[in-house]
Design an enzyme around this catalytic site. Structure first.
Site, PDB file in Angstrom:
ATOM      1  N   ASP A  64     -42.142 -57.420 -42.064  1.00 60.04           N
ATOM      2  CA  ASP A  64     -42.457 -58.416 -42.531  1.00 60.04           C
ATOM      3  C   ASP A  64     -41.148 -60.140 -42.151  1.00 60.04           C
ATOM      4  OD1 ASP A  64     -44.264 -61.436 -43.420  1.00 60.04           O
ATOM      5  OD2 ASP A  64     -44.497 -60.093 -45.188  1.00 60.04           O
ATOM      6  N   GLU A  78     -44.494 -61.720 -37.564  1.00 61.21           N
ATOM      7  CA  GLU A  78     -44.002 -62.970 -37.915  1.00 61.21           C
ATOM      8  C   GLU A  78     -45.047 -63.679 -37.888  1.00 61.21           C
ATOM      9  OE1 GLU A  78     -44.206 -63.732 -34.313  1.00 61.21           O
ATOM     10  OE2 GLU A  78     -42.213 -64.254 -34.270  1.00 61.21           O
ATOM     11  N   TRP A  79     -45.372 -63.720 -36.892  1.00 62.23           N
ATOM     12  CA  TRP A  79     -46.783 -64.685 -37.939  1.00 62.23           C
ATOM     13  C   TRP A  79     -46.302 -65.930 -36.729  1.00 62.23           C
ATOM     14  CZ3 TRP A  79     -42.754 -66.458 -41.279  1.00 62.23           C
ATOM     15  CH2 TRP A  79     -42.487 -65.515 -42.691  1.00 62.23           C
ATOM     16  N   GLY A  80     -46.452 -65.506 -35.639  1.00 59.56           N
ATOM     17  CA  GLY A  80     -46.475 -65.806 -34.109  1.00 59.56           C
ATOM     18  C   GLY A  80     -45.386 -66.122 -33.918  1.00 59.56           C
ATOM     19  N   ASP A 107     -50.799 -66.430 -42.294  1.00 63.78           N
ATOM     20  CA  ASP A 107     -51.611 -66.015 -43.101  1.00 63.78           C
ATOM     21  C   ASP A 107     -53.265 -66.507 -43.103  1.00 63.78           C
ATOM     22  OD1 ASP A 107     -49.864 -64.539 -43.922  1.00 63.78           O
ATOM     23  OD2 ASP A 107     -49.659 -64.884 -45.750  1.00 63.78           O
TER      24      ASP A 107
HETATM   25  C1  GAL Z   1     -46.955 -62.376 -45.546  1.00 62.51           C
HETATM   26  C2  GAL Z   1     -47.561 -61.693 -44.586  1.00 62.51           C
HETATM   27  C3  GAL Z   1     -48.945 -61.356 -45.773  1.00 62.51           C
HETATM   28  C4  GAL Z   1     -48.443 -60.569 -46.908  1.00 62.51           C
HETATM   29  C5  GAL Z   1     -47.593 -61.552 -47.532  1.00 62.51           C
HETATM   30  C6  GAL Z   1     -46.685 -60.873 -48.696  1.00 62.51           C
HETATM   31  O1  GAL Z   1     -45.445 -63.241 -45.141  1.00 62.51           O
HETATM   32  O2  GAL Z   1     -47.593 -62.875 -43.752  1.00 62.51           O
HETATM   33  O3  GAL Z   1     -49.990 -60.497 -44.966  1.00 62.51           O
HETATM   34  O4  GAL Z   1     -47.406 -59.647 -46.487  1.00 62.51           O
HETATM   35  O5  GAL Z   1     -45.986 -61.914 -46.999  1.00 62.51           O
HETATM   36  O6  GAL Z   1     -45.884 -61.348 -48.652  1.00 62.51           O
END
Ligand code: GAL
Length: 391
Positions: A148, A181-183, A203
């Site tokens: 993450d 890293e969400w793009g 997400d």
């Molecule tokens: C976000 C991630 C999610 C999940 C979450 C857990 O950053 O995009 O898929 O893993 O953290 O805290």
């Protein structure tokens, strides 16, 4: 001089041999289950073992779902040697035990960490411990790591993820590396040699709007995907209750068309027959797992009505009609035209309908096609998915 050159060659060899990802993994999009979407921090050994059992008994393992991934919250601290400490209240037998159990079921074991100082739920992150953690994961028998991007401050994304890639490679156990890293730093442009999949957006949540918004953001990314390197529009919400059955069918079909990783995110121990029939639609899954590894491209975009093409191996292709609107639509579909259109090279071959049969993959039957054009009814938020199959 000769001696130094020799030494230099050895050093360069060592450096380069540890500077790569495991390149024979995830040749088709990874399939499995991840705890986050449904259970968030409420993870435990009992839950994960129960899920592994259910993946087998529901037929999901045989349909291709193989990675069982524990997301955030399994870790609580680091010990005096910097070793990551597992939450022993929730995982009383530790991770090696769980990993062995999952492997004994013919499944693979995945875990979660974060490139920053802490995970998104404020558990210890991987920064500065990459090589140590990679060795720990290898010892535990980990097969998949989701990494993450929380609490990374001014860190550079490509170099942070590359450090973890090298650490995994050095530890020597083949581990699928999933970048999360969400793009934010366009990973599709640099992560092909770093990981096997990378999140392209923030997400997902369990609603039509969230799902379709994420889908809309995948349109220009098709050329970056291929065997061993996948765009990841996030895990599935199928079965979590926030969408209708029709919408979940659409969600699943679109993720299969996009050659997205298929990580179920629901409670597999308690699935309705509808959820099961979606996650286990083998003909739709076959599109996702096609060995050519092409992500679908948009052939027609009338905003709330779209047609998508996915090129398949054996000169076949899949066509998905998508009604994004809130109204029912009736559309005239010319299958001869769809066959010979190719939406640019990535949309698959231009083919002659005479050499193909057309199969409806949700009805599980071949179209009679007495005429090459027919009217097709699409409920709101629905898809039709066809496969052109060589006769
Ligand atoms: C976000 C991630 C999610 C999940 C979450 C857990 O950053 O995009 O898929 O893993 O953290 O805290």
């Amino acid at each position: 001089m000769k001696k130094y050159l020799c030494l230099l060659t050895v050093v360069l060899f060592c450096l380069s041999s540890n500077s790569q990802k495991f390149d024979q993994l995830a040749r088709t999009p990874p399939m499995g289950w991840n705890s986050w979407n449904k259970f968030h921090c409420d993870v435990s050994e009992n839950l994960i073992m129960g899920i592994a059992d259910a993946i087998v008994s529901s037929g999901m393992r045989d349909a291709g779902y193989e990675y069982v991934v524990i997301d955030d919250c399994w870790q609580v601290a680091r010990d005096e040697n910097g070793e990551i400490v597992v939450d022993l209240e929730r995982f009383p037998h530790g991770m090696k035990f769980l990993s062995d159990y999952i492997h004994s079921k013919g499944l693979k074991f995945g875990i979660y960490s974060c490139a920053g100082t802490m995970t998104c739920q404020k558990r210890p992150g991987g920064l500065g411990h990459e090589y140590q953690d990679a060795r720990t994961y290898a010892r535990w028998g980990v097969d998949y790591l989701k990494y993450d991007w929380c609490n990374t401050s001014t860190q550079d994304a490509p170099s942070s993820y590359t450090t973890m890639r090298d650490a995994l490679y050095t530890a020597g156990r083949p581990i699928v590396f999933s970048l999360c890293e969400w793009g934010s730093h366009k990973p599709w442009e640099w992560a092909g040699n770093v990981g096997h999949l990378w999140r392209t957006t923030g997400d997902i949540s369990d609603s039509w709007n969230s799902m379709i918004n994420i889908f809309n953001q995948q349109k220009d990314l098709a050329r970056y995907a291929g065997p061993g390197k996948w765009n990841d529009p996030d895990m599935l919400e199928v079965g979590n209750g926030g969408m209708t059955t029709e919408e979940y069918k659409t969600h699943f079909s679109l993720w299969c068309m996009l050659a997205s990783p298929l990580m179920a995110g629901n409670d597999i121990q308690n699935m309705t027959p509808e959820t099961k029939s979606i996650l286990l639609n083998k003909e739709i899954i076959a599109l996702n797992q096609d060995t050519l590894g092409r992500q679908a491209v948009c052939y027609r975009d009338n905003i709330d009505y779209q047609i998508w093409f996915k090129a398949l191996s054996n000169n076949e292709k899949a066509v998905c009609l998508l009604n994004k609107s809130d109204e029912k639509k009736s559309v005239l579909v010319d299958f001869a035209l769809l066959a010979k259109s190719n939406a640019g090279r990535r949309g698959g071959p231009a083919m002659n309908l005479e050499n193909y049969k057309v199969r409806d993959l949700w009805e599980n039957k071949d179209l009679p096609l007495k005429e090459t054009s027919i009217y097709v009814d699409l409920p709101p938020h629905a898809v039709k998915v066809y496969r052109f199959i060589k006769k």
